[in-house]
Design an enzyme around this catalytic site. Structure first.
Site, PDB file in Angstrom:
ATOM      1  N   GLU A 100       0.833  -1.214   0.000  1.00 43.76           N
ATOM      2  CA  GLU A 100       0.000   0.000   0.000  1.00 43.76           C
ATOM      3  C   GLU A 100       0.862   1.257   0.000  1.00 43.76           C
ATOM      4  O   GLU A 100       0.813   2.093   0.897  1.00 43.76           O
ATOM      5  CB  GLU A 100      -0.978  -0.013   1.176  1.00 43.76           C
ATOM      6  CG  GLU A 100      -2.046  -1.080   1.045  1.00 43.76           C
ATOM      7  CD  GLU A 100      -3.182  -0.947   2.037  1.00 43.76           C
ATOM      8  OE1 GLU A 100      -4.323  -1.359   1.706  1.00 43.76           O
ATOM      9  OE2 GLU A 100      -2.953  -0.432   3.160  1.00 43.76           O
ATOM     10  N   GLU A 116      -6.096  -7.032  -1.940  1.00 48.15           N
ATOM     11  CA  GLU A 116      -6.767  -7.004  -0.642  1.00 48.15           C
ATOM     12  C   GLU A 116      -8.217  -6.586  -0.842  1.00 48.15           C
ATOM     13  O   GLU A 116      -8.484  -5.573  -1.485  1.00 48.15           O
ATOM     14  CB  GLU A 116      -6.107  -6.015   0.333  1.00 48.15           C
ATOM     15  CG  GLU A 116      -4.742  -6.413   0.822  1.00 48.15           C
ATOM     16  CD  GLU A 116      -4.237  -5.476   1.910  1.00 48.15           C
ATOM     17  OE1 GLU A 116      -5.077  -4.880   2.636  1.00 48.15           O
ATOM     18  OE2 GLU A 116      -3.009  -5.334   2.028  1.00 48.15           O
TER      19      GLU A 116
END
Length: 368
Positions: free
Chosen positions: A142, A249
């Site tokens: 991320e 995710e």
């Protein structure tokens, strides 16, 4: 389209003797989802040194190299393809924090670039010596705002803001190509409803010749916006950059009610009233078991229609357990937070097994 799961906390969970059920019958979750759902991929995170100076674990899975190797071998025996997720940090790396590992804090930028390469190379050599094939490798987790702060942080739209980040990412990617040339390299962002931001970010990766094969996205509607915004972003990224698109995710709550006897001892990461604070959009589905299942069906149908190559559900087995929360006290202190109870599991309402360990309808929805 490949379906995957991330079960990086499993070793810590196993120590608490958890029980999982499908229609009242007890199941072993890894083998059950492999056979029942045809889940093909296991994503596992890796931290550099998730222990304090006295050797106490930070928690959250304490995802060191030894744990990765143990879980990867377990996954391979069941027929999973393994994805290694480098966080390049001693603990959680996400959009709000990308902390330098303790041992790297006195390095200058040039030394850090070399360290990223040598650490990645040595780690992958160890993994390869253990006989573990890797389907894909994430270079950072991320990293919308960069990685290895402050050196790899990005703060604007000019190419100069990306120079350090791209140098660091290419250093890691080069090591992946050297040891696992067949593995796909993933660059992973969140804010997956942000078409403009993602176009800028991946455009800079191409401009700086960073090697990657997969655009990796997180998609949690309460943070990242509507599925319409997700669709627009995926179409643009797919058509403009010609890379595989993976949702590495995904997750959605099956309830907004806390577990346990008292609210103050069972906080949740996502509550209904917080959703509008993040995006201003209404919930796509209710926060209940049917809503979770409908969300997954919608996401899978949309993704398949857009040519998305993989979807990975994050931590489907992380049910409430003693001392298996986001962090133990050393981990909380590492992040500069006031220590709380070590068993506060803020993800427990987004698993694919409910608080009692019974499979939610979402488990059957997340199935090939």
């Amino acid at each position: 389209m490949i379906l995957g799961i991330d079960a990086s906390t499993q070793l810590e969970l196993d120590k608490t003797n958890p029980h999982y059920y499908y229609k009242g019958e007890e199941v072993e979750p890894w083998s059950f989802m492999r056979s029942h759902n045809n889940i093909e991929m296991m994503r596992l995170r890796l931290w550099v040194d998730p222990y304090d100076e006295e050797g106490r674990p930070y928690g959250g899975g304490t995802c060191d190299l030894k744990s990765f190797i143990t879980l990867a071998k377990r996954a391979l025996k069941l027929g999973y393809k393994v994805v290694l997720d480098f966080h390049y940090s001693d603990f959680w790396a996400d959009p709000s924090k990308q902390s330098l590992p303790k041992a790297w804090r006195n390095l200058n930028f040039e030394e850090l670039v070399e360290k990223v390469h040598s650490y990645t190379l040595e780690t992958l050599l160890t993994v390869k010596k253990e006989g573990i094939p890797l389907f894909a490798v994430q270079v950072g987790n991320e990293i919308t705002h960069g990685t290895l702060w402050p050196f790899g942080a990005i703060n604007g739209n000019e190419h100069k803001d990306y120079d350090n980040l791209c140098t660091l990412l290419q250093s890691g990617a080069t090591a992946v190509r050297e040891i696992y040339p067949e593995a796909k390299i993933i660059l992973h962002l969140e804010k997956s409803g942000d078409k403009v931001g993602h176009d800028e970010w991946y455009g800079n990766m191409v401009y700086h010749n960073v090697a990657f094969d997969v655009v990796g996205l997180s998609y949690y509607p309460y943070w990242h916006g509507t599925m319409k915004a997700l669709e627009e972003n995926i179409v643009n990224l797919r058509d403009k950059y010609h890379k595989e698109i993976w949702i590495v995710e995904a997750g959605y709550p099956f309830t907004w009610k806390p577990y346990g006897a008292a609210d103050e001892k069972s906080i949740l990461f996502v509550k209904e009233e917080q959703y509008k604070t993040y995006t201003g959009d209404p919930l796509p589905y209710p926060l209940d078991k049917k809503g979770q299942a409908d969300y997954l069906r919608h996401l899978m149908s949309l993704s398949e229609g857009l040519g998305v190559k993989a979807i990975c559900y994050w931590e489907p087995f992380w049910i409430p357990s003693t001392k298996v929360g986001w962090a133990r006290v050393p981990g909380m202190l590492y992040e500069g937070k006031e220590p709380m109870a070590e068993d506060l599991n803020e993800w427990a309402n987004q698993t694919l097994f409910d608080y009692e360990g019974e499979a939610t309808p979402g488990l059957d929805a997340f199935k090939k």
